[in-house]
Motif scaffolding. Structure first.
Motif, PDB file in Angstrom:
ATOM      1  N   GLY A  98      18.733  -8.088  16.456  1.00 37.66           N
ATOM      2  CA  GLY A  98      18.402  -9.258  17.406  1.00 37.66           C
ATOM      3  C   GLY A  98      18.736 -10.651  16.764  1.00 37.66           C
ATOM      4  O   GLY A  98      19.098 -11.593  17.399  1.00 37.66           O
ATOM      5  N   LEU A  99      18.724 -10.922  15.669  1.00 39.86           N
ATOM      6  CA  LEU A  99      18.803 -12.167  14.944  1.00 39.86           C
ATOM      7  C   LEU A  99      20.503 -12.526  14.980  1.00 39.86           C
ATOM      8  O   LEU A  99      20.820 -13.670  15.389  1.00 39.86           O
ATOM      9  CB  LEU A  99      18.550 -12.228  13.637  1.00 39.86           C
ATOM     10  N   SER A 100      21.288 -11.380  14.843  1.00 41.07           N
ATOM     11  CA  SER A 100      22.615 -11.634  15.032  1.00 41.07           C
ATOM     12  C   SER A 100      22.895 -12.103  16.408  1.00 41.07           C
ATOM     13  O   SER A 100      23.738 -13.036  16.590  1.00 41.07           O
ATOM     14  CB  SER A 100      23.503 -10.613  14.809  1.00 41.07           C
ATOM     15  N   TYR A 101      22.244 -11.493  17.287  1.00 41.71           N
ATOM     16  CA  TYR A 101      22.540 -11.617  18.791  1.00 41.71           C
ATOM     17  C   TYR A 101      21.950 -13.352  18.975  1.00 41.71           C
ATOM     18  O   TYR A 101      22.948 -13.902  19.617  1.00 41.71           O
ATOM     19  CB  TYR A 101      21.533 -10.892  19.555  1.00 41.71           C
ATOM     20  N   LYS A 102      21.016 -13.622  18.516  1.00 38.93           N
ATOM     21  CA  LYS A 102      20.807 -14.967  18.831  1.00 38.93           C
ATOM     22  C   LYS A 102      21.407 -16.052  18.017  1.00 38.93           C
ATOM     23  O   LYS A 102      21.728 -17.011  18.501  1.00 38.93           O
ATOM     24  CB  LYS A 102      18.953 -15.227  18.185  1.00 38.93           C
ATOM     25  N   ILE A 103      21.889 -15.584  16.730  1.00 41.96           N
ATOM     26  CA  ILE A 103      22.672 -16.720  16.116  1.00 41.96           C
ATOM     27  C   ILE A 103      23.829 -16.915  16.903  1.00 41.96           C
ATOM     28  O   ILE A 103      24.486 -17.938  16.859  1.00 41.96           O
ATOM     29  CB  ILE A 103      22.859 -16.124  14.478  1.00 41.96           C
ATOM     30  N   ILE A 104      24.524 -15.690  16.971  1.00 42.00           N
ATOM     31  CA  ILE A 104      25.819 -15.716  17.843  1.00 42.00           C
ATOM     32  C   ILE A 104      25.602 -16.739  19.257  1.00 42.00           C
ATOM     33  O   ILE A 104      26.601 -17.390  19.657  1.00 42.00           O
ATOM     34  CB  ILE A 104      26.517 -14.267  18.191  1.00 42.00           C
ATOM     35  N   GLN A 105      24.784 -16.301  19.774  1.00 42.03           N
ATOM     36  CA  GLN A 105      24.216 -16.984  21.066  1.00 42.03           C
ATOM     37  C   GLN A 105      24.042 -18.523  20.911  1.00 42.03           C
ATOM     38  O   GLN A 105      24.892 -19.138  21.555  1.00 42.03           O
ATOM     39  CB  GLN A 105      22.987 -16.638  21.724  1.00 42.03           C
ATOM     40  N   TYR A 106      23.431 -18.915  19.778  1.00 40.39           N
ATOM     41  CA  TYR A 106      23.273 -20.251  19.550  1.00 40.39           C
ATOM     42  C   TYR A 106      24.784 -21.024  19.294  1.00 40.39           C
ATOM     43  O   TYR A 106      24.973 -22.159  19.606  1.00 40.39           O
ATOM     44  CB  TYR A 106      22.386 -20.356  18.141  1.00 40.39           C
ATOM     45  N   SER A 107      25.518 -20.256  18.508  1.00 41.63           N
ATOM     46  CA  SER A 107      26.763 -20.963  18.102  1.00 41.63           C
ATOM     47  C   SER A 107      27.874 -21.096  19.178  1.00 41.63           C
ATOM     48  O   SER A 107      28.405 -21.595  19.094  1.00 41.63           O
ATOM     49  CB  SER A 107      27.352 -20.108  16.531  1.00 41.63           C
ATOM     50  N   ARG A 108      27.704 -20.065  19.918  1.00 34.17           N
ATOM     51  CA  ARG A 108      28.550 -20.028  21.239  1.00 34.17           C
ATOM     52  C   ARG A 108      28.207 -21.126  22.375  1.00 34.17           C
ATOM     53  O   ARG A 108      29.067 -21.477  22.957  1.00 34.17           O
ATOM     54  CB  ARG A 108      28.645 -18.537  21.913  1.00 34.17           C
ATOM     55  N   THR A 109      26.946 -21.418  22.242  1.00 33.30           N
ATOM     56  CA  THR A 109      26.549 -22.395  23.474  1.00 33.30           C
ATOM     57  C   THR A 109      27.137 -23.421  23.038  1.00 33.30           C
ATOM     58  O   THR A 109      26.458 -24.334  21.955  1.00 33.30           O
ATOM     59  CB  THR A 109      25.059 -22.254  23.548  1.00 33.30           C
ATOM     60  N   PRO A 110      27.805 -24.115  23.753  1.00 29.30           N
ATOM     61  CA  PRO A 110      28.248 -25.583  23.602  1.00 29.30           C
ATOM     62  C   PRO A 110      27.133 -26.370  23.598  1.00 29.30           C
ATOM     63  O   PRO A 110      26.211 -26.557  24.350  1.00 29.30           O
ATOM     64  CB  PRO A 110      29.275 -25.755  24.469  1.00 29.30           C
ATOM     65  N   ALA A 111      27.432 -27.733  22.606  1.00 32.95           N
ATOM     66  CA  ALA A 111      26.434 -28.759  22.917  1.00 32.95           C
ATOM     67  C   ALA A 111      27.355 -29.891  23.642  1.00 32.95           C
ATOM     68  O   ALA A 111      28.198 -30.433  22.926  1.00 32.95           O
ATOM     69  CB  ALA A 111      25.929 -29.226  21.653  1.00 32.95           C
ATOM     70  N   PRO A 112      27.284 -29.956  24.725  1.00 32.63           N
ATOM     71  CA  PRO A 112      28.157 -30.999  25.554  1.00 32.63           C
ATOM     72  C   PRO A 112      28.339 -32.358  25.255  1.00 32.63           C
ATOM     73  O   PRO A 112      29.288 -32.915  25.493  1.00 32.63           O
ATOM     74  CB  PRO A 112      27.852 -30.555  27.052  1.00 32.63           C
ATOM     75  N   LEU A 113      27.127 -32.612  24.794  1.00 36.16           N
ATOM     76  CA  LEU A 113      26.999 -34.262  24.576  1.00 36.16           C
ATOM     77  C   LEU A 113      26.347 -34.610  23.102  1.00 36.16           C
ATOM     78  O   LEU A 113      25.737 -33.905  22.604  1.00 36.16           O
ATOM     79  CB  LEU A 113      25.960 -35.025  25.420  1.00 36.16           C
ATOM     80  N   LYS A 114      26.544 -35.646  22.586  1.00 38.20           N
ATOM     81  CA  LYS A 114      26.373 -36.066  21.369  1.00 38.20           C
ATOM     82  C   LYS A 114      24.879 -36.596  21.402  1.00 38.20           C
ATOM     83  O   LYS A 114      24.532 -37.577  22.098  1.00 38.20           O
ATOM     84  CB  LYS A 114      27.242 -37.168  20.900  1.00 38.20           C
ATOM     85  N   ILE A 115      23.573 -35.961  21.084  1.00 38.23           N
ATOM     86  CA  ILE A 115      22.326 -36.300  21.044  1.00 38.23           C
ATOM     87  C   ILE A 115      21.659 -36.415  19.807  1.00 38.23           C
ATOM     88  O   ILE A 115      20.590 -36.170  20.042  1.00 38.23           O
ATOM     89  CB  ILE A 115      21.877 -35.338  22.263  1.00 38.23           C
ATOM     90  N   PRO A 116      22.416 -36.880  18.749  1.00 38.88           N
ATOM     91  CA  PRO A 116      21.536 -37.158  17.598  1.00 38.88           C
ATOM     92  C   PRO A 116      20.255 -38.010  17.705  1.00 38.88           C
ATOM     93  O   PRO A 116      20.529 -38.884  18.460  1.00 38.88           O
ATOM     94  CB  PRO A 116      22.635 -37.511  16.452  1.00 38.88           C
ATOM     95  N   ILE A 117      19.032 -37.632  16.982  1.00 37.38           N
ATOM     96  CA  ILE A 117      17.936 -38.489  17.156  1.00 37.38           C
ATOM     97  C   ILE A 117      17.874 -39.257  16.103  1.00 37.38           C
ATOM     98  O   ILE A 117      18.128 -39.147  14.951  1.00 37.38           O
ATOM     99  CB  ILE A 117      16.869 -37.487  17.414  1.00 37.38           C
ATOM    100  N   ALA A 118      17.413 -40.525  16.100  1.00 34.93           N
ATOM    101  CA  ALA A 118      17.282 -41.612  15.417  1.00 34.93           C
ATOM    102  C   ALA A 118      16.000 -41.048  14.396  1.00 34.93           C
ATOM    103  O   ALA A 118      15.234 -40.442  14.499  1.00 34.93           O
ATOM    104  CB  ALA A 118      16.699 -42.700  15.801  1.00 34.93           C
ATOM    105  N   PRO A 119      16.474 -41.409  12.965  1.00 35.23           N
ATOM    106  CA  PRO A 119      17.446 -42.226  12.297  1.00 35.23           C
ATOM    107  C   PRO A 119      18.594 -41.397  12.099  1.00 35.23           C
ATOM    108  O   PRO A 119      18.536 -40.193  11.503  1.00 35.23           O
ATOM    109  CB  PRO A 119      16.797 -42.721  10.977  1.00 35.23           C
TER     110      PRO A 119
END
Ligand code: SF4
Ligand code: SF4
Lengths: 516, 257
Positions: free
Chosen positions: B22-43
């Motif tokens: 389960g955890l491998s699945y989730k980690i792979i899912q998270y890392s494969r899902t792109p983050a299309p935009l830069k959204i770092p939060i301040a600071p």
């Protein structure tokens, strides 16, 4: 003044007890079929909307890591519950950031998680039925996407991302918000949110030139579509017509005048605002960015500068490079074509505050600060600038630079209480596509935390001027200040302060400086 | 081997299997899902090193939570650190052969169970008594705390209230799980409850809010560098769009008519 029942401002902000359904309702006006179709969305709620909505949710979670991770990671710790100005102002529990997310998350759990599929009651998983959709529409339009909640969440869960995702799902099934989508239709057709065509814009700028000359005796240009300019200035269209915005525009013009840098605005891309962000549509947001890209290419400018607009600056600073290649460091042909044209000695795009700040640092601008001596100024950090961008490429530059510019032009400056500024700034209450009269009650109530802080500054430091660098903030404050017994004219553009104190020289006689 | 021992041995492996898959699945899912935009939060940090420091502050100190709510931070923080200490303290049981010197020195970590229980009770109290948190809580949120409290309390009863199970059996059972040399486990009810709930905890990890643990590292608001103007950040699907049809360079470079 809009009539809405509000309590007197408290001496300090108390976390209200929850009042269920305090802001229940139908939400803002819905977009007509015509408006929806202009943006390529269905004209009205489609037949199989549930199915399409769930499919769209699946697509969104697979395309946006933010949404996927945020939906899974929340532990319901409650740290964000008292951080939203709409909760503080309305007491409606669904305005607590986590509860707002849960409207979306409960459906996600029902359809996409093991626990939610088999034990829905246990984990609070819910079906996307009519009642839920109504709640979505109502409460995702009570979020100004200000991201204050994300600053306090231990996992950085940003409710704005969820509310953008939810709004996009709703648009895709034909349930759109009139205000935002109508504006987007205008920008796609005419080039700005106001729907102001080129001749009207040209007239306005000419009037302004006359006005400045009459007042100062010096000819200051506000050029439009000038193909030989160095700088393309992109500013929110509010700057072209309304107080206090317009005084900011005059300020930019004076600064450019003093700098000797040639500049122009574009009639094709006469809008910095990009409501595509508010409705969570990458595609629509990209169209807005592409207009500016095209204007920059057509006019052959080497620099792009953005005026005082909060979300526009977030989109420009954080997203333009991605969306349209306005920026630096590209390796792909598409973006490089533009980036070769742009002057890499300057950040691209740049904020007008950065531009003015640089000139101040170099000693090019001279101020007569006494012109602002009747003012005791405080600065409202606009959410999107404060939490979604930077200035000057130094840590926290987005807090430092505007304050330095103000201090260069004014003798009296005092910040509002610490918990309400910089990264913890409270939203004006009108951002994120909510600046519409059909949401006036929400806007007034949501402004309460900011107004409370302002009151404190008024009492402690005698503050009588509120400066901002966001068109939405300025409009919102003009409207709601009287509801809290403030003078509606106390809200000013930062570049109005600059404008009032800047000592102009007659550039028709001295040659433009090449040092810049 | 008794039936109980066999069942518990199977439970243990089953929960680990679910956990790993389960955890491998989730980690792979998270890392494969792109983050299309830069959204770092301040600071927001402007450099990689800043992101590292931010993560350290979040993961080890719960910095944002500290800003948000001192009580939640206090209870949450002592609970998590107590959990880490108690985890280390349990490693000795599983160590095949002679327990190494360092692990023997962790005996005193057993006292971490006190802050563990205090932290959990505090979190539970907040969930029950603060109206806002009560509003956002589902049954699973209470059950999670009760599960952890039961694990902690049963462990404490065995350690401090002299309900010792046969320690020899505990060691051989635990070691046996690692070395696949399975053996009898103590049949004290309290011990069985303790380990059964631990197995449950392990098994529900990938299907519950415990995903906050991997999630925090993948959170784009926290892990992105704020350098959007300097580096073009573009997701695979957006790039695809660009190269496909939607905006060809030529079309975009056309002059205004
Ligand atoms: S602070 Fe973050 S984790 Fe805690 S309840 Fe709010 S969104 Fe969830
Ligand atoms: S983004 Fe702002 S308006 Fe939306 S939930 Fe968070 S704090 Fe409230």
């Amino acid at each position: 003044m809009a009539e809405v029942d509000i309590d007197k401002l408290p001496t300090y902000i108390e976390i209200p007890a929850i009042q269920k359904d305090a802001m229940a309702g139908d939400g803002p006006f819905k977009a007509s079929a015509e408006i929806q179709e202009q943006l390529g969305f269905p004209g009205e709620k489609i037949e199989n909307w549930q199915q399409v909505a769930i499919e769209k949710m699946a697509e969104t979670t697979s395309k946006y890591r933010s949404v996927q991770v945020f939906l899974d990671a929340c532990v319901k710790c409650g740290a964000c519950t008292d951080k939203c100005h709409y909760y503080l102002g309305t007491s409606d529990p669904k305005n607590m950031p986590v509860a707002r997310q849960d409207l979306f998350r409960s459906v996600y759990r029902r359809h996409f998680t093991f626990a939610g599929k088999y034990f829905p009651k246990l984990v609070g998983a819910k079906e996307l039925d009519d009642a839920m959709l109504d709640d979505w529409y109502n409460y995702f339009h009570q979020c100004s996407q200000c991201r204050r909640c994300a600053v306090f969440c231990p996992y950085g869960i940003d409710t704005a991302e969820i509310s953008m995702a939810a709004r996009e799902v709703m648009n895709v099934i034909g349930v759109g918000q009139k205000y935002s989508n109508q504006i987007l239709g205008r920008i796609n057709k005419i080039g700005n949110n106001l729907g102001m065509p080129e001749p009207a814009l040209r007239d306005t700028l000419l009037d302004l030139e006359e006005e400045i000359e009459k007042e100062t005796g010096i000819a200051v240009n506000l050029p439009l579509d000038n193909e030989h300019a160095e700088v393309l200035m992109v500013t929110p269209s509010a700057d072209f017509f309304a107080e206090p915005h317009i005084d900011g525009l005059i300020g930019y013009a004076k600064v450019f005048h003093q700098s000797g840098v040639t500049w122009t605005m574009s009639s094709y891309a006469s809008e910095a605002a990009n409501f595509g962000m508010f409705i969570g549509s990458y595609e629509v947001m990209r169209q807005g960015a592409l207009r500016i890209r095209k204007a920059a290419l057509d006019l052959g400018v080497s620099r792009i500068i953005v005026g005082e607009c909060g979300h526009a600056w977030r989109v420009a600073y954080s997203f333009w490079n991605t969306l349209s290649g306005i920026g630096g460091g590209a390796s792909d042909e598409y973006a490089l074509k533009l980036q070769r044209q742009l002057d890499s000695n300057y950040p691209q795009p740049q904020h007008i505050i950065e531009f003015t700040y640089d000139l101040i640092q170099k000693g090019i601008l001279t101020f007569d600060k006494t012109k602002n001596d009747h003012r005791k100024v405080t600065f409202h950090d606009s959410c999107n600038v404060a939490r979604g961008s930077n200035m000057g490429d130094i840590e926290n530059g987005q807090f430092i630079l505007p304050r330095e510019v103000i201090k260069a032009a004014c003798n009296h400056f005092a910040d509002m209480p610490k918990a309400t500024i910089k990264s913890s700034t409270f939203c004006c209450g009108g951002g994120g596509g909510l600046l519409t009269d059909d949401l006036i009650e929400l806007r007034i109530k949501g402004a309460m935390p900011r107004m409370q802080a302002l009151k404190q500054s008024q009492e402690n430091d005698g503050v009588n001027t509120l400066a901002a660098i966001c068109a939405i903030c300025k409009s919102q404050f003009s409207k709601v200040l009287p509801n809290y017994d403030f003078d509606p004219y106390m809200i000013v553009s930062v570049h109005q302060l600059v404008s009032d104190a800047l000592v102009l020289s007659d550039k028709s006689q001295t040659k433009a400086e090449d040092s810049l | 081997m008794s039936l109980t021992s066999i069942i518990f041995t199977l439970f243990c492996y089953l929960s680990l299997l679910i956990f790993v898959i389960g955890l491998s699945y989730k980690i792979i899912q998270y890392s494969r899902t792109p983050a299309p935009l830069k959204i770092p939060i301040a600071p927001a940090p402007l450099k990689r090193s800043g992101v590292f420091m931010r993560m350290v502050a979040e993961v080890f100190l719960f910095k944002s939570l500290f800003k948000a709510s001192k009580w939640t931070w206090f209870f949450g923080w002592i609970f998590h650190w107590a959990l880490v200490l108690l985890f280390i303290r349990h490693l000795g049981y599983f160590w095949p052969g002679d327990t190494p010197e360092v692990l023997l020195k962790t005996e005193s970590f057993k006292y971490a169970s006190f802050p563990l229980i205090i932290g959990l009770m505090g979190l539970l109290a907040r969930r029950i008594f603060v109206d806002r948190i009560r509003y956002i809580s589902s049954p699973s949120d209470y059950l999670m705390l009760i599960l952890l409290i039961t694990i902690g309390a049963s462990g404490m009863l065995m350690t401090f209230a002299l309900y010792y199970p046969n320690m020899g059996l505990v060691y051989s059972f635990a070691e046996g799980l690692v070395t696949l040399n399975w053996s009898e486990l103590p049949s004290d009810l309290i011990f069985l409850v303790h380990i059964f709930f631990v197995f449950i905890l392990i098994a529900i990890f990938p299907i519950s809010k415990l995903l906050h643990a991997p999630g925090v590292f993948f959170s784009p608001t926290l892990n992105q560098v704020d350098n959007a103007r300097k580096r073009r950040h573009i997701s695979s699907w957006a790039m695809q769009k660009e190269t496909d049809k939607e905006v060809s360079i030529e079309q975009n470079l056309e002059k205004d008519e």
